[in-house]
Design a protein around this motif. Sequence first.
Motif, PDB file in Angstrom:
ATOM      1  N   THR A 200      49.080  20.763 106.819  1.00  0.00           N
ATOM      2  CA  THR A 200      49.747  20.517 105.518  1.00  0.00           C
ATOM      3  C   THR A 200      49.424  20.110 104.474  1.00  0.00           C
ATOM      4  O   THR A 200      48.108  20.066 104.197  1.00  0.00           O
ATOM      5  CB  THR A 200      50.994  19.557 106.168  1.00  0.00           C
ATOM      6  OG1 THR A 200      52.110  19.682 104.944  1.00  0.00           O
ATOM      7  CG2 THR A 200      50.695  18.267 106.432  1.00  0.00           C
ATOM      8  N   ASN A 201      50.031  19.366 103.471  1.00  0.00           N
ATOM      9  CA  ASN A 201      49.571  18.928 102.244  1.00  0.00           C
ATOM     10  C   ASN A 201      48.620  17.661 102.232  1.00  0.00           C
ATOM     11  O   ASN A 201      49.022  16.717 103.296  1.00  0.00           O
ATOM     12  CB  ASN A 201      50.772  18.680 101.172  1.00  0.00           C
ATOM     13  CG  ASN A 201      51.744  19.766 101.301  1.00  0.00           C
ATOM     14  OD1 ASN A 201      52.509  19.841 102.185  1.00  0.00           O
ATOM     15  ND2 ASN A 201      51.694  20.556 100.403  1.00  0.00           N
ATOM     16  N   LEU A 221      49.411  12.822 101.442  1.00  0.00           N
ATOM     17  CA  LEU A 221      49.386  13.320 100.102  1.00  0.00           C
ATOM     18  C   LEU A 221      49.539  12.140  98.985  1.00  0.00           C
ATOM     19  O   LEU A 221      50.580  11.671  98.928  1.00  0.00           O
ATOM     20  CB  LEU A 221      50.513  14.156  99.985  1.00  0.00           C
ATOM     21  CG  LEU A 221      50.649  14.901  98.477  1.00  0.00           C
ATOM     22  CD1 LEU A 221      49.304  15.932  98.534  1.00  0.00           C
ATOM     23  CD2 LEU A 221      51.967  15.745  98.435  1.00  0.00           C
ATOM     24  N   ALA A 225      54.099  15.574  94.120  1.00  0.00           N
ATOM     25  CA  ALA A 225      54.168  16.946  94.497  1.00  0.00           C
ATOM     26  C   ALA A 225      55.894  17.259  94.450  1.00  0.00           C
ATOM     27  O   ALA A 225      56.419  16.586  94.697  1.00  0.00           O
ATOM     28  CB  ALA A 225      53.490  17.614  95.753  1.00  0.00           C
ATOM     29  N   ASN A 229      57.195  22.277  97.751  1.00  0.00           N
ATOM     30  CA  ASN A 229      55.817  22.372  97.900  1.00  0.00           C
ATOM     31  C   ASN A 229      55.378  21.890  99.330  1.00  0.00           C
ATOM     32  O   ASN A 229      54.181  22.144  99.657  1.00  0.00           O
ATOM     33  CB  ASN A 229      54.916  21.765  96.765  1.00  0.00           C
ATOM     34  CG  ASN A 229      54.696  22.671  95.918  1.00  0.00           C
ATOM     35  OD1 ASN A 229      54.269  23.968  96.164  1.00  0.00           O
ATOM     36  ND2 ASN A 229      54.689  22.560  94.548  1.00  0.00           N
ATOM     37  N   HIS A 307      51.916  26.394  97.910  1.00  0.00           N
ATOM     38  CA  HIS A 307      52.051  25.116  98.523  1.00  0.00           C
ATOM     39  C   HIS A 307      50.947  24.059  98.055  1.00  0.00           C
ATOM     40  O   HIS A 307      49.652  24.378  98.372  1.00  0.00           O
ATOM     41  CB  HIS A 307      52.254  24.876  99.932  1.00  0.00           C
ATOM     42  CG  HIS A 307      53.564  25.585 100.533  1.00  0.00           C
ATOM     43  ND1 HIS A 307      53.347  26.805 101.261  1.00  0.00           N
ATOM     44  CD2 HIS A 307      54.682  26.036  99.835  1.00  0.00           C
ATOM     45  CE1 HIS A 307      54.647  27.128 101.657  1.00  0.00           C
ATOM     46  NE2 HIS A 307      55.533  26.638 100.745  1.00  0.00           N
ATOM     47  N   GLN A 308      51.198  22.928  97.292  1.00  0.00           N
ATOM     48  CA  GLN A 308      50.062  22.276  96.649  1.00  0.00           C
ATOM     49  C   GLN A 308      49.139  21.765  97.539  1.00  0.00           C
ATOM     50  O   GLN A 308      49.465  20.958  98.693  1.00  0.00           O
ATOM     51  CB  GLN A 308      50.796  21.055  96.000  1.00  0.00           C
ATOM     52  CG  GLN A 308      49.825  20.414  95.072  1.00  0.00           C
ATOM     53  CD  GLN A 308      50.793  19.176  94.224  1.00  0.00           C
ATOM     54  OE1 GLN A 308      51.693  19.537  93.719  1.00  0.00           O
ATOM     55  NE2 GLN A 308      50.343  18.108  93.991  1.00  0.00           N
ATOM     56  N   THR A 309      47.785  21.845  97.599  1.00  0.00           N
ATOM     57  CA  THR A 309      46.725  21.749  98.284  1.00  0.00           C
ATOM     58  C   THR A 309      46.659  22.380  99.514  1.00  0.00           C
ATOM     59  O   THR A 309      45.798  22.225 100.220  1.00  0.00           O
ATOM     60  CB  THR A 309      46.611  20.230  98.515  1.00  0.00           C
ATOM     61  OG1 THR A 309      47.348  20.012  99.533  1.00  0.00           O
ATOM     62  CG2 THR A 309      46.815  19.241  97.329  1.00  0.00           C
ATOM     63  N   GLU A 335      48.713  26.293  91.430  1.00  0.00           N
ATOM     64  CA  GLU A 335      48.148  24.949  91.191  1.00  0.00           C
ATOM     65  C   GLU A 335      48.080  24.224  89.943  1.00  0.00           C
ATOM     66  O   GLU A 335      48.069  23.066  89.721  1.00  0.00           O
ATOM     67  CB  GLU A 335      46.838  24.860  91.863  1.00  0.00           C
ATOM     68  CG  GLU A 335      46.580  25.255  93.391  1.00  0.00           C
ATOM     69  CD  GLU A 335      47.173  24.120  94.503  1.00  0.00           C
ATOM     70  OE1 GLU A 335      48.182  23.463  94.011  1.00  0.00           O
ATOM     71  OE2 GLU A 335      46.548  24.103  95.466  1.00  0.00           O
ATOM     72  N   ASN A 339      52.557  23.483  89.615  1.00  0.00           N
ATOM     73  CA  ASN A 339      52.290  22.134  90.471  1.00  0.00           C
ATOM     74  C   ASN A 339      51.683  21.070  89.592  1.00  0.00           C
ATOM     75  O   ASN A 339      52.095  19.949  89.453  1.00  0.00           O
ATOM     76  CB  ASN A 339      51.211  22.331  91.566  1.00  0.00           C
ATOM     77  CG  ASN A 339      51.754  23.515  92.595  1.00  0.00           C
ATOM     78  OD1 ASN A 339      52.821  23.789  92.592  1.00  0.00           O
ATOM     79  ND2 ASN A 339      50.912  23.933  93.738  1.00  0.00           N
TER      80      ASN A 339
END
Length: 566
Positions: A200-201, A221, A225, A229, A307-309, A335, A339
């Motif tokens: 996941t993030n 994280l 975010a 996301n 999805h961020q990162t 990104e 984002n």
Amino acid sequence: MLTYVPSVFSRLTLIASACLLGACQSPAPLDPVIGDTGQPLSATAQATDVRYYELDLDIDPEHQSIRGSGTSVFELVADSASVELKLDSRFHIDRIEVDGKVASYQRDAGVLTMALPALYKTGQQVRVQVYYQGKPHIALKAPWSGGFVWANTPTGEPWIATAVQGEGCDLFWPCKDHFADKADSMRIKLRVPKGLSAATNGVLQHQRSLADGRTEFDWLLSVPASDYNIALNIGPYVLERFSFNGINGSNIPVEFWALPQNKEAARKLWLDDLQQQIHWYEKTLGPYPWGSEKIGFVETPHLGMEHQTINAYGKGYGLDPNGYDWLAQHELAHEWFGNLLTHKTLNHAWLHEGFGLYMQPAYALDKLGEAAYRYQMYKAYLGLKNCDPVVRSGIVTSEQAFNSDIYGKGGWVLHTLRALIGDKLFWQATRELLYGTADTAKLVYPIAPSYKTTEDFIAIVNRLTGKDYQWMFDVYLYQAELPELVQQQQEGKIRLHWQVPGNLPFPMPVPAQVNGQMQWLDFSQGDVWLPADNQLLLDPQMLILRQLPLIGRCEKSGENKPGNNS
């Protein structure tokens, strides 16, 4: 988000169908409040600023259910005696605690309102913990119609993903569900059956085996975010690690979570393609925004999502005729556009998707040359609908916001703007929109995200060029129909004039080949008249967005004839 579907997209649409992967069901319809993210906040929600989220879940693939808790830490920005969260009403709530004590609450479909023990003053913080369980909404066609995807790998193991951009985080965890209020940080703890991994993030803090045979993954994280996301990705993954030397001197960790049989394909995709794409983005725009976290990819049973990162990737690892992977390139664009820069309201979603689309032909131009660039722009042009404004007024739903023209027409507005103001100013304006400065190469982490509107971009363009381009954006973005350049034989001459919906001002110059010589025709003083015997070819490189016979005009039925290529 992958809503725009030119021909190469449509050939891959079925990959995203959970039905083809054995996870097709007929879930109950979503509550409209839950099924549409980013809607105007209530007065109660406006009184809070999310500082921290924590998600702590058990994932049960056998029963397609989840159980655990979601924690929110709010700071009051106005005095309030209650706080508000959203959560799909199909979940059973075991209890809710406010600042460690069981609290009373009201549940109106998907809206949870928790009473505070007293009137909390501006600046105070409150911690709300929701304990819940149930079967989350199953995505009908991820990522376009979002939710949970419960699937199986080709070798039979559970393979799970979430994608909720249009619907929002409240499909599977209690959250504020608004992209305009990002938590400063978030912790995500996931417990999954033995043999599975949870990606996941953020940055993995620890992975440990539990006494019951399951495995816990603890992620943090540490950068803001958007809550849509946040994505859960679970499967029998192998992890391929790399590093990336960023333009600002940072050494950024890279993670690719792939199915075991695709380990070498994932490695090859990174080495042969993805790292070159990120080098280009950094050179063109500035540092990868989340270098203090990771550059992440995870193989998913749906096509993809930004999805961020931890970008979801389900295209199958094959390069395209363009010589690069368009899906990875599109999601990487987000990104930055989505984002790092986030639209302030859904009205301005084209800032995500128009730029996201345009980055592909822009990359093709630098990688392969003019023919590749113009081919991609031509395909995008043939898909234009011109039925609704790119930037709508009033309250906009996700379905309305993510119409196809925010992709193709948004990209064409950028194409025309670049032709008018030149490469240097165009990319300078783009960098300022993203980072707040055009001098980006040496920016250090953390890099703060921002919320922007179309008006913000127009102001940057006008300031950098010293000219007022409001007229161009008014015609292209704020109304639906395209202007048409009309050519007539009149009074022994060629008359050229712009026919503009609503008779709006539109002094758009036009490149033309006149008697074999290229020049720009100046419409700033009105119509242009040329001798009738001139040999004239208007806009031979298709630099200017306008109505051409290649595409029809919008009909209220939604058909666009003859160029309906979606």
